[in-house]
Design an enzyme around this catalytic site. Structure first.
Site, PDB file in Angstrom:
ATOM      1  N   LYS A 172       0.818  -1.218   0.000  1.00 14.90           N
ATOM      2  CA  LYS A 172       0.000   0.000   0.000  1.00 14.90           C
ATOM      3  C   LYS A 172       0.848   1.262   0.000  1.00 14.90           C
ATOM      4  O   LYS A 172       0.456   2.272  -0.576  1.00 14.90           O
ATOM      5  CB  LYS A 172      -0.965   0.013   1.204  1.00 14.90           C
TER       6      LYS A 172
ATOM      7  N   LYS B 102      -4.636 -11.309  -7.184  1.00  8.72           N
ATOM      8  CA  LYS B 102      -5.767 -11.462  -6.271  1.00  8.72           C
ATOM      9  C   LYS B 102      -6.967 -10.644  -6.738  1.00  8.72           C
ATOM     10  O   LYS B 102      -6.803  -9.524  -7.206  1.00  8.72           O
ATOM     11  CB  LYS B 102      -5.302 -10.969  -4.892  1.00  8.72           C
TER      12      LYS B 102
ATOM     13  N   LYS C 258     -10.816  -5.165  -4.345  1.00  9.43           N
ATOM     14  CA  LYS C 258     -11.741  -4.044  -4.547  1.00  9.43           C
ATOM     15  C   LYS C 258     -11.054  -2.868  -5.190  1.00  9.43           C
ATOM     16  O   LYS C 258     -11.711  -1.973  -5.708  1.00  9.43           O
ATOM     17  CB  LYS C 258     -12.462  -3.642  -3.256  1.00  9.43           C
TER      18      LYS C 258
HETATM   19  P1  TYM Z   1     -10.395  -6.962   3.831  1.00 11.00           P
HETATM   20  O1  TYM Z   1     -11.463  -5.970   4.127  1.00 11.00           O
HETATM   21  O2  TYM Z   1      -9.356  -6.610   2.836  1.00 11.00           O
HETATM   22  O3  TYM Z   1     -11.013  -8.336   3.413  1.00 11.00           O
HETATM   23  C1  TYM Z   1     -12.042  -8.956   4.176  1.00 11.00           C
HETATM   24  C2  TYM Z   1     -11.892 -10.471   4.146  1.00 11.00           C
HETATM   25  O4  TYM Z   1     -11.956 -10.938   2.787  1.00 11.00           O
HETATM   26  C3  TYM Z   1     -10.827 -11.735   2.499  1.00 11.00           C
HETATM   27  N1  TYM Z   1     -10.451 -11.549   1.087  1.00 11.00           N
HETATM   28  C4  TYM Z   1     -10.295 -12.553   0.235  1.00 11.00           C
HETATM   29  N2  TYM Z   1     -10.428 -13.890   0.375  1.00 11.00           N
HETATM   30  C5  TYM Z   1     -10.210 -14.651  -0.712  1.00 11.00           C
HETATM   31  N3  TYM Z   1      -9.876 -14.141  -1.918  1.00 11.00           N
HETATM   32  C6  TYM Z   1      -9.724 -12.811  -2.117  1.00 11.00           C
HETATM   33  N4  TYM Z   1      -9.405 -12.321  -3.302  1.00 11.00           N
HETATM   34  C7  TYM Z   1      -9.937 -11.949  -1.003  1.00 11.00           C
HETATM   35  N5  TYM Z   1      -9.883 -10.601  -0.832  1.00 11.00           N
HETATM   36  C8  TYM Z   1     -10.201 -10.373   0.456  1.00 11.00           C
HETATM   37  C9  TYM Z   1      -9.742 -11.224   3.429  1.00 11.00           C
HETATM   38  O5  TYM Z   1      -8.727 -12.179   3.618  1.00 11.00           O
HETATM   39  C10 TYM Z   1     -10.535 -10.947   4.693  1.00 11.00           C
HETATM   40  O6  TYM Z   1     -10.730 -12.132   5.424  1.00 11.00           O
HETATM   41  N6  TYM Z   1      -7.278  -6.443   7.731  1.00 11.00           N
HETATM   42  C11 TYM Z   1      -8.541  -7.029   7.300  1.00 11.00           C
HETATM   43  C12 TYM Z   1      -9.723  -6.594   8.135  1.00 11.00           C
HETATM   44  C13 TYM Z   1      -9.581  -6.807   9.595  1.00 11.00           C
HETATM   45  C14 TYM Z   1      -9.620  -8.048  10.280  1.00 11.00           C
HETATM   46  C15 TYM Z   1      -9.486  -7.729  11.659  1.00 11.00           C
HETATM   47  C16 TYM Z   1      -9.739  -9.365   9.855  1.00 11.00           C
HETATM   48  C17 TYM Z   1      -9.424  -5.844  10.532  1.00 11.00           C
HETATM   49  N7  TYM Z   1      -9.375  -6.396  11.760  1.00 11.00           N
HETATM   50  C18 TYM Z   1      -9.467  -8.753  12.635  1.00 11.00           C
HETATM   51  C19 TYM Z   1      -9.729 -10.362  10.844  1.00 11.00           C
HETATM   52  C20 TYM Z   1      -9.591 -10.043  12.201  1.00 11.00           C
HETATM   53  C21 TYM Z   1      -8.793  -6.625   5.860  1.00 11.00           C
HETATM   54  O7  TYM Z   1      -8.311  -5.613   5.386  1.00 11.00           O
HETATM   55  O8  TYM Z   1      -9.689  -7.400   5.205  1.00 11.00           O
END
Ligand code: TYM
Length: 334
Positions: free
Chosen positions: A112, A195, A198
């Site tokens: 990022k 990957k 969004k």
């Molecule tokens: P975020 O918002 O980027 O994504 C949310 C969840 O979706 C999963 N994900 C995917 N899984 C499979 N294939 C993909 N292409 C894909 N893109 C996204 C992510 O692995 C995630 O599970 N840091 C985290 C949010 C967070 C969090 C937490 C997660 C904040 N605090 C505590 C678990 C526990 C994030 O940015 O996810």
């Protein structure tokens, strides 16, 4: 006793990767009767600039996405991060436990920030410390996530271990990442080595949970593939990332294994397999899309659900924060 926590950023465009890697598996955990807390992480979202009106809308849309995906706000605790202040309060303590070097090593931070590591928010660097606090303020034991969050969960364990060690306590649990199933890493429909995300500028690269049935079918028909038919064994998918991705998506949507999909579809051309996948995707996703848009018309209901969720969450988080402050030596009461 097991307790599940996971979170998703309200930064727009919930997509098939979020659904298969996260939301669908959250609903599975809830339906197994495991105590679960699911969170919209608005404080994480603002580590990069968010227009305030867009953030509010994305948070409510994400809440609708959770519910439409099967999260029942009575069975699970459904919250918005900023409404449960103990997350940010514990994160500050963790900022003082975690080391700069740990944060600078995170691949998500490096991706990022790019070359511009001086002109990003301090919050972007501290992001994983808040994530550790999200999990540990509940003493959660299991965290279902997609593959891309693995490094952050290892850091969460490091923070828990260092806190316990520094203060000579056995207070925070070492959380288990749960990265399971056929779709822990859903790839772009335009490039099976990238990957699904969004932030990809190409909307054709992903299926959004707000896409209508025609759009979903069209994106799958146009997905990148190679000219070979599907093989008769899964090893033969290893050097065919685009084909592998569509098979993984099929398996996850159908709640089956990659082996089973290959057994059922071996020898098929993509001219046959893609329409089958499109039908399956539409059948599974369009009820979610419809329910999301219905809920988006019920903004007061969403806000009530989040207020109630925060009350329930704070019954867990307030005592854990108080104990943490006691351990650290803060004069109370808080
Ligand atoms: P975020 O918002 O980027 O994504 C949310 C969840 O979706 C999963 N994900 C995917 N899984 C499979 N294939 C993909 N292409 C894909 N893109 C996204 C992510 O692995 C995630 O599970 N840091 C985290 C949010 C967070 C969090 C937490 C997660 C904040 N605090 C505590 C678990 C526990 C994030 O940015 O996810």
């Amino acid at each position: 006793t097991p307790r599940v926590f996971s979170g998703i950023q309200p930064s727009g465009n919930l997509h098939l990767g979020n659904y298969l890697g996260a939301l669908k598996r959250f609903a599975d955990a809830q339906n197994k009767g495991i105590e679960s807390i699911y969170c919209m992480v608005d404080l994480h979202a603002i580590t990069v600039w968010q227009n305030p009106a867009d953030l509010r809308r994305a948070t409510r849309e994400l809440c609708a996405g959770f519910i439409a995906s099967g999260i029942d706000p009575e069975k699970s605790i459904l919250i918005n991060q900023s409404q449960v202040p103990e997350h940010a309060q514990l994160a500050w303590v963790f900022n003082c436990v975690a080391r700069m070097g740990w944060m600078q090593r995170m691949t998500q931070f490096k991706d990022k920030a790019g070359k511009n590591t001086q002109d990003v928010s301090l919050g972007l660097l501290a992001y994983p410390s808040l994530m550790a606090a999200d999990i540990l303020i509940y003493h959660a034991t299991h965290v279902p996530v997609g593959e891309d969050q693995k490094q952050h969960l290892e850091l969460t364990r490091d923070i828990a271990a260092k806190f316990n060690h520094d203060y000579g306590v056995d207070f925070f649990p070492l959380t288990e990442p749960v990265i399971e199933g056929a779709a822990t890493r859903v790839m772009s429909l335009r490039d099976g080595t990238k990957k699904m995300s969004k932030s990809d500028p190409s909307d054709a690269s992903r299926i959004n949970l707000t896409d209508d049935a025609d759009t979903i079918a069209k994106k799958i028909r146009k997905a990148k593939t190679d000219p070979e038919p599907l093989p008769d064994n899964t090893d033969a998918l290893d050097d065919r990332p685009d084909a592998r991705n569509l098979v993984n998506i099929y398996a996850a949507l159908a709640d089956t294994t990659v082996e089973q999909v290959i057994a059922d579809h071996a020898g098929q051309n993509f001219a046959t397999f893609k329409p089958a996948l499109a039908d399956l995707a539409v059948a599974k996703l369009s009820p979610i899309t419809k329910e999301m848009s219905r809920l988006m018309g019920e903004q007061d209901e969403i806000d009530r659900i989040l207020t109630r969720g925060a009350e329930r969450a704070r019954a867990i988080t307030a005592p854990i924060l108080r104990q943490t402050y006691d351990i650290v030596g803060m004069v109370g009461p808080v």
